[in-house]
Design a protein around this motif. Structure first.
Motif, short mmCIF file in Angstrom:
data_model
loop_
_atom_site.label_atom_id
_atom_site.label_comp_id
_atom_site.label_asym_id
_atom_site.label_seq_id
_atom_site.Cartn_x
_atom_site.Cartn_y
_atom_site.Cartn_z
N MET A 86 14.15 76.03 -13.72
CA MET A 86 15.07 74.92 -14.14
C MET A 86 16.00 75.90 -15.26
N ASP A 87 15.50 76.64 -15.77
CA ASP A 87 16.36 77.08 -17.22
C ASP A 87 17.29 78.06 -16.69
N ILE A 88 17.11 78.40 -15.52
CA ILE A 88 18.17 79.21 -14.82
C ILE A 88 19.16 78.55 -14.57
N MET A 89 19.14 77.17 -14.15
CA MET A 89 20.20 76.42 -13.79
C MET A 89 21.15 76.07 -14.93
N PHE A 90 20.69 76.19 -16.09
CA PHE A 90 21.62 75.70 -17.55
C PHE A 90 22.20 76.98 -17.85
N PHE A 91 22.09 77.94 -17.32
CA PHE A 91 23.06 79.05 -17.81
C PHE A 91 24.16 79.38 -16.73
N LYS A 92 24.29 78.85 -15.80
CA LYS A 92 25.44 78.83 -14.89
C LYS A 92 26.50 77.90 -15.18
N THR A 93 27.81 78.57 -15.04
CA THR A 93 28.78 77.82 -15.34
C THR A 93 29.18 76.98 -14.17
N GLU A 112 31.62 76.50 -12.49
CA GLU A 112 32.69 77.29 -11.29
C GLU A 112 31.38 77.78 -10.66
N GLU A 113 30.69 78.62 -11.19
CA GLU A 113 29.45 79.14 -10.47
C GLU A 113 28.63 78.15 -9.46
N ARG A 114 28.38 77.12 -10.01
CA ARG A 114 27.60 75.95 -9.51
C ARG A 114 28.62 75.36 -8.13
N LEU A 115 29.75 75.38 -8.57
CA LEU A 115 30.65 74.74 -7.41
C LEU A 115 30.90 75.85 -6.02
N CYS A 116 30.69 77.15 -6.60
CA CYS A 116 31.01 78.15 -5.80
C CYS A 116 29.72 78.27 -4.88
N GLN A 117 28.44 78.05 -5.60
CA GLN A 117 27.55 78.04 -4.67
C GLN A 117 26.96 76.90 -3.76
N LYS A 118 27.78 75.68 -4.04
CA LYS A 118 27.78 74.55 -3.43
C LYS A 118 28.80 74.65 -2.11
N ARG A 140 42.02 75.21 -8.55
CA ARG A 140 42.65 74.43 -9.74
C ARG A 140 41.92 75.02 -11.01
N LYS A 141 40.73 75.40 -10.86
CA LYS A 141 40.18 76.00 -12.42
C LYS A 141 40.60 77.55 -12.50
N ASN A 142 41.37 77.97 -11.16
CA ASN A 142 41.76 79.49 -11.43
C ASN A 142 40.38 80.38 -11.40
N TYR A 143 39.30 80.09 -10.75
CA TYR A 143 38.14 80.78 -10.76
C TYR A 143 38.43 82.28 -10.10
N LYS A 144 37.86 83.29 -10.84
CA LYS A 144 38.22 84.70 -10.46
C LYS A 144 37.58 84.93 -9.26
N GLY A 145 36.22 84.30 -8.86
CA GLY A 145 35.66 84.79 -7.72
C GLY A 145 36.21 84.45 -6.27
N LEU A 146 37.26 83.82 -6.12
CA LEU A 146 37.82 83.27 -5.06
C LEU A 146 38.81 84.74 -4.46
N ASP A 147 38.66 84.75 -3.12
CA ASP A 147 39.55 85.91 -2.49
C ASP A 147 40.84 85.44 -2.22
N LYS A 148 41.82 86.33 -2.38
CA LYS A 148 43.16 85.97 -2.36
C LYS A 148 43.83 85.88 -1.07
#
Length: 60
Positions: free
Chosen positions: A2-9, A11-17, A52-60
């Motif tokens: 559970m501690d690992i989950m607290f350190f994700k942003t 955007e990272e959680r949305l990307c995984q979802k 909308r959040k301008n997440y950098k991990g998206l492919d253009k």
């Protein structure tokens, strides 16, 4: 674990979802196209949030 989950942003959680939903939609499409389309629509909403959040991990 559970501690690992607290350190994700958010955007990272949305990307995984998004990735999990797209994988599920792909696997579901083989058997149930309608259900796959619903899952895909949910994933596209998440993708729009990431854009909308301008997440950098998206492919253009």
């Amino acid at each position: 674990m559970m501690d690992i989950m607290f350190f994700k942003t958010e955007e990272e959680r949305l990307c995984q979802k998004y990735t999990a939903l797209m994988d599920k939609a792909f696997k579901t499409a083989l058997f149930d196209k309608e259900k796959s389309d619903k899952i895909n629509a949910r994933a596209k909403k998440i993708l729009e949030q990431l854009k909308r959040k301008n997440y950098k991990g998206l492919d253009k």
